[in-house]
Design a protein around this motif. Structure first.
Motif, PDB file in Angstrom:
ATOM      1  N   TYR A 189      27.016  35.103   5.912  1.00 37.87           N
ATOM      2  CA  TYR A 189      27.312  34.104   7.377  1.00 37.87           C
ATOM      3  C   TYR A 189      28.038  34.800   7.651  1.00 37.87           C
ATOM      4  O   TYR A 189      30.066  34.346   7.013  1.00 37.87           O
ATOM      5  N   ILE A 190      28.396  35.157   8.617  1.00 35.74           N
ATOM      6  CA  ILE A 190      29.005  36.199   9.316  1.00 35.74           C
ATOM      7  C   ILE A 190      29.955  35.741  10.586  1.00 35.74           C
ATOM      8  O   ILE A 190      30.877  36.182  11.042  1.00 35.74           O
ATOM      9  N   ASN A 191      29.689  34.349  11.009  1.00 36.68           N
ATOM     10  CA  ASN A 191      30.198  34.130  11.710  1.00 36.68           C
ATOM     11  C   ASN A 191      31.378  31.977  11.327  1.00 36.68           C
ATOM     12  O   ASN A 191      31.770  31.950  11.654  1.00 36.68           O
ATOM     13  N   GLU A 192      31.353  32.677   9.738  1.00 39.09           N
ATOM     14  CA  GLU A 192      32.108  31.735   9.395  1.00 39.09           C
ATOM     15  C   GLU A 192      33.348  32.191   8.556  1.00 39.09           C
ATOM     16  O   GLU A 192      33.740  33.067   7.638  1.00 39.09           O
ATOM     17  N   GLY A 193      35.049  31.900   9.520  1.00 39.09           N
ATOM     18  CA  GLY A 193      36.259  32.633   8.683  1.00 39.09           C
ATOM     19  C   GLY A 193      36.177  33.935   8.335  1.00 39.09           C
ATOM     20  O   GLY A 193      34.920  34.338   8.979  1.00 39.09           O
ATOM     21  N   TRP A 194      37.021  34.179   7.134  1.00 37.03           N
ATOM     22  CA  TRP A 194      36.802  35.645   7.129  1.00 37.03           C
ATOM     23  C   TRP A 194      35.857  35.936   5.907  1.00 37.03           C
ATOM     24  O   TRP A 194      35.677  37.160   6.003  1.00 37.03           O
ATOM     25  N   MET A 195      35.449  35.635   5.350  1.00 34.22           N
ATOM     26  CA  MET A 195      34.508  35.705   3.954  1.00 34.22           C
ATOM     27  C   MET A 195      33.085  35.226   4.573  1.00 34.22           C
ATOM     28  O   MET A 195      32.859  35.040   5.634  1.00 34.22           O
ATOM     29  N   THR A 196      32.318  36.601   3.909  1.00 35.12           N
ATOM     30  CA  THR A 196      30.677  36.030   4.396  1.00 35.12           C
ATOM     31  C   THR A 196      29.740  35.932   3.644  1.00 35.12           C
ATOM     32  O   THR A 196      28.583  36.230   3.948  1.00 35.12           O
ATOM     33  N   GLY A 197      29.832  35.465   2.082  1.00 32.76           N
ATOM     34  CA  GLY A 197      29.052  35.420   1.336  1.00 32.76           C
ATOM     35  C   GLY A 197      28.901  36.675  -0.171  1.00 32.76           C
ATOM     36  O   GLY A 197      27.925  36.464  -0.771  1.00 32.76           O
ATOM     37  N   ILE A 198      29.534  38.159   1.013  1.00 32.12           N
ATOM     38  CA  ILE A 198      29.675  38.666  -1.063  1.00 32.12           C
ATOM     39  C   ILE A 198      30.597  39.638  -0.435  1.00 32.12           C
ATOM     40  O   ILE A 198      31.675  39.587   0.862  1.00 32.12           O
ATOM     41  N   PHE A 199      31.372  39.853  -2.102  1.00 29.08           N
ATOM     42  CA  PHE A 199      31.737  41.479  -1.927  1.00 29.08           C
ATOM     43  C   PHE A 199      31.106  42.556  -1.635  1.00 29.08           C
ATOM     44  O   PHE A 199      31.138  43.049  -3.280  1.00 29.08           O
ATOM     45  N   LEU A 200      31.169  43.200  -0.952  1.00 28.71           N
ATOM     46  CA  LEU A 200      30.896  44.354  -0.855  1.00 28.71           C
ATOM     47  C   LEU A 200      30.967  46.016  -2.270  1.00 28.71           C
ATOM     48  O   LEU A 200      30.574  46.674  -2.607  1.00 28.71           O
ATOM     49  N   ASP A 201      32.839  45.562  -2.393  1.00 26.67           N
ATOM     50  CA  ASP A 201      32.827  46.448  -3.059  1.00 26.67           C
ATOM     51  C   ASP A 201      32.475  46.607  -4.544  1.00 26.67           C
ATOM     52  O   ASP A 201      32.674  47.291  -5.001  1.00 26.67           O
ATOM     53  N   GLN A 202      31.880  45.582  -4.563  1.00 28.67           N
ATOM     54  CA  GLN A 202      31.260  45.270  -6.103  1.00 28.67           C
ATOM     55  C   GLN A 202      30.101  45.703  -6.465  1.00 28.67           C
ATOM     56  O   GLN A 202      29.495  45.724  -7.063  1.00 28.67           O
ATOM     57  N   ARG A 203      29.386  46.092  -4.999  1.00 30.62           N
ATOM     58  CA  ARG A 203      28.228  46.957  -5.603  1.00 30.62           C
ATOM     59  C   ARG A 203      27.511  47.395  -6.445  1.00 30.62           C
ATOM     60  O   ARG A 203      26.577  47.859  -6.913  1.00 30.62           O
ATOM     61  N   ASN A 204      28.179  48.730  -6.427  1.00 33.91           N
ATOM     62  CA  ASN A 204      27.594  49.712  -8.426  1.00 33.91           C
ATOM     63  C   ASN A 204      28.232  49.091  -9.704  1.00 33.91           C
ATOM     64  O   ASN A 204      26.828  48.790 -10.670  1.00 33.91           O
ATOM     65  N   VAL A 205      28.653  47.404  -9.760  1.00 34.62           N
ATOM     66  CA  VAL A 205      28.785  47.247 -10.263  1.00 34.62           C
ATOM     67  C   VAL A 205      27.101  45.932 -10.655  1.00 34.62           C
ATOM     68  O   VAL A 205      26.608  45.438 -11.603  1.00 34.62           O
ATOM     69  N   ARG A 206      26.812  45.522  -9.882  1.00 33.86           N
ATOM     70  CA  ARG A 206      25.466  44.486  -9.372  1.00 33.86           C
ATOM     71  C   ARG A 206      24.168  45.303  -9.970  1.00 33.86           C
ATOM     72  O   ARG A 206      23.509  45.119 -10.371  1.00 33.86           O
ATOM     73  N   ARG A 207      24.505  46.698  -9.108  1.00 35.14           N
ATOM     74  CA  ARG A 207      23.752  47.244  -9.764  1.00 35.14           C
ATOM     75  C   ARG A 207      23.256  47.561 -11.268  1.00 35.14           C
ATOM     76  O   ARG A 207      22.125  47.596 -11.618  1.00 35.14           O
ATOM     77  N   ARG A 208      24.274  47.894 -11.595  1.00 31.19           N
ATOM     78  CA  ARG A 208      24.091  47.853 -13.136  1.00 31.19           C
ATOM     79  C   ARG A 208      24.138  46.867 -14.287  1.00 31.19           C
ATOM     80  O   ARG A 208      23.214  46.589 -14.903  1.00 31.19           O
ATOM     81  N   LEU A 209      24.326  45.292 -13.599  1.00 28.25           N
ATOM     82  CA  LEU A 209      23.640  44.249 -14.065  1.00 28.25           C
ATOM     83  C   LEU A 209      22.340  44.245 -13.843  1.00 28.25           C
ATOM     84  O   LEU A 209      21.048  43.541 -14.779  1.00 28.25           O
ATOM     85  N   MET A 210      21.822  44.275 -12.535  1.00 25.49           N
ATOM     86  CA  MET A 210      20.105  44.645 -12.570  1.00 25.49           C
ATOM     87  C   MET A 210      19.624  45.964 -13.018  1.00 25.49           C
ATOM     88  O   MET A 210      18.106  45.158 -13.643  1.00 25.49           O
ATOM     89  N   GLU A 211      19.868  46.725 -13.266  1.00 24.77           N
ATOM     90  CA  GLU A 211      19.003  47.759 -13.866  1.00 24.77           C
ATOM     91  C   GLU A 211      19.771  47.817 -15.340  1.00 24.77           C
ATOM     92  O   GLU A 211      18.056  48.820 -16.281  1.00 24.77           O
ATOM     93  N   GLU A 212      19.608  47.458 -15.925  1.00 24.79           N
ATOM     94  CA  GLU A 212      20.797  47.965 -16.829  1.00 24.79           C
ATOM     95  C   GLU A 212      21.556  46.626 -18.149  1.00 24.79           C
ATOM     96  O   GLU A 212      20.522  46.843 -19.398  1.00 24.79           O
ATOM     97  N   TRP A 213      22.357  46.366 -17.628  1.00 23.52           N
ATOM     98  CA  TRP A 213      22.866  45.235 -18.907  1.00 23.52           C
ATOM     99  C   TRP A 213      22.208  43.632 -18.883  1.00 23.52           C
ATOM    100  O   TRP A 213      22.375  43.563 -19.612  1.00 23.52           O
ATOM    101  N   GLY A 214      21.513  43.144 -17.604  1.00 25.02           N
ATOM    102  CA  GLY A 214      21.171  41.786 -17.636  1.00 25.02           C
ATOM    103  C   GLY A 214      19.948  41.416 -18.207  1.00 25.02           C
ATOM    104  O   GLY A 214      20.183  40.573 -18.865  1.00 25.02           O
ATOM    105  N   THR A 215      19.042  43.061 -18.480  1.00 26.39           N
ATOM    106  CA  THR A 215      17.823  42.332 -19.158  1.00 26.39           C
ATOM    107  C   THR A 215      17.780  41.636 -20.513  1.00 26.39           C
ATOM    108  O   THR A 215      18.459  41.798 -21.537  1.00 26.39           O
TER     109      THR A 215
END
Length: 392
Positions: A189-215
């Motif tokens: 949600y780009i038009n609401e306040g400061w926050m958009t709904g996601i923190f882009l700086d955690q991209r690599n951690v989310r990738r690892r959760l998806m690719e390996e850790w979460g299974t």
């Protein structure tokens, strides 16, 4: 352009490439105005650099160039925007991810501003009024350097600003704007306040959760916000996630994040509750989790308590360890510049020692490459993520 002398220690620091100007660098700030361009010299009037005055949380301005003959004008901004875009060619070409940081403040040469790319929309975040006063010139330079934008939105993050968010140019982003990251969709949600709904700086951690850790794992996501970590884990095969946040808005936002990826939110637990209250509940009911994510805000206040990373993180880790399964993963994260990497690691070790729990550091993450840092300004490298495996 007015000349301002800095003290000897500050001069030495600035000459090594440190870009931030701090109030104690000067014997006096005289009557310098916000937004004023200044020439910085040492006590012997030797030129150090040119920059501007603009107050932020811990700085009063920024060095922009160490070339005495370089004008700070539209061409200056244009050139920096083009260099930033050229440095991120791979991100523009990535078909699985269409949200990243285009311009990262002093890391890309202009302290006080960041620009994020969300599927053709650009979000300018302004951190001081001094630079914001030149926004028209800067926006015009940006439109020349990067003309193929869908729209521009600004976030105004300095004190006493009349608004937080405003549409600037082009199309208005849809609500929600679905972006892709590592092939996963996220509702923003780009038009609401400061926050958009996601923190882009955690991209690599989310990738690892998806690719390996979460299974096949159960995941506890504390301070879950919109559940982005949980969605990544679920898309990677996590059997269940529990999402805990004290903000009421978090539940609907988290449900939406699961739904836009075709996941049934009923397969997951989404609770609006104080994190420490939930940890206490989990202990009393002898719950155990394979993965626990601790990514709190630097400071938070609920009706029951206040939380500060510097004061309370050790206790938070201790509470989490009591419900972490043997051989489970603890993902400990902090985004405050006030803590160094070593200080943060020491806090985590203190918590493990107090609980008499053994673990080893499995992986460690900082900012992704699009969040370019200034190597001489360590405060710009603020993100610290440590993944520890609990040994049985």
């Amino acid at each position: 352009m007015r000349k301002l002398k800095v003290k000897t220690l500050a001069a030495n620091r600035l000459k090594k490439g440190y870009k931030a100007l701090e109030e104690y660098d000067f014997k006096t700030m005289e009557d310098v105005a916000q937004g004023e361009f200044v020439e910085i010299t040492d006590q012997n009037n030797n030129f150090i650099g040119k920059g501007y005055i603009g107050e932020e949380d811990r700085t009063v301005g920024w060095i922009l160039t160490t070339n005495k003959d370089e004008p700070i004008d539209s061409n200056f901004y244009d050139r920096h925007f083009r260099m930033a875009q050229n440095a991120r060619t791979a991100y523009y070409a990535d078909k699985s991810t269409n949200a990243f940081r285009l311009f990262n403040a002093s890391g890309d040469g202009i302290g006080g501003i960041t620009i994020d790319y969300y599927d053709g929309f650009y979000i300018f975040s302004w951190f001081n009024k001094g630079l914001y006063d030149y926004r028209e010139q800067i926006y015009q330079a940006f439109k020349v350097a990067i003309p193929d934008f869908k729209g521009i939105v600004e976030k105004i993050r300095f004190k006493n600003a009349e608004i937080q968010s405003r549409h600037v140019a082009g199309a208005t982003p849809p609500e929600p704007l679905l972006i892709k990251e590592n092939g996963i969709q996220y509702a923003t949600y780009i038009n609401e306040g400061w926050m958009t709904g996601i923190f882009l700086d955690q991209r690599n951690v989310r990738r690892r959760l998806m690719e390996e850790w979460g299974t096949g794992k159960t995941v506890l996501n504390t301070f879950s916000y919109t559940g982005a970590f949980s969605v990544a884990a679920a898309m990677g095969g996590a059997v269940k996630t529990v999402n805990i946040d004290a903000a009421r808005r978090s539940k609907a936002k988290t449900i939406e994040q699961f739904e836009v990826n075709g996941l049934n939110p009923d397969d997951h637990e989404i609770r609006v509750i104080d994190v420490f209250d939930y940890l206490d509940y989990a202990k009393k009911h002898q719950l155990k989790f394979d993965i626990i994510i601790l990514d709190p805000p630097t400071f938070a206040r609920t009706k029951k308590r206040t939380f500060s990373v510097e004061k309370d993180y050790v206790g938070l880790v201790q509470e989490a360890l009591e419900i972490l399964a043997d051989n489970g993963l603890l993902i400990a994260s902090s985004n405050t510049w006030k803590l160094s990497r070593d200080d943060f690691y020491q806090m985590i070790n203190e918590a493990f020692d107090k609980e008499e729990v053994d673990a080893y550091l499995l992986e460690e993450y900082g900012l992704p490459e699009d969040f370019k840092i200034n190597e001489q300004y360590p405060e710009s490298d603020y993100l610290k993520v440590m993944v520890l495996e609990k040994t049985s």
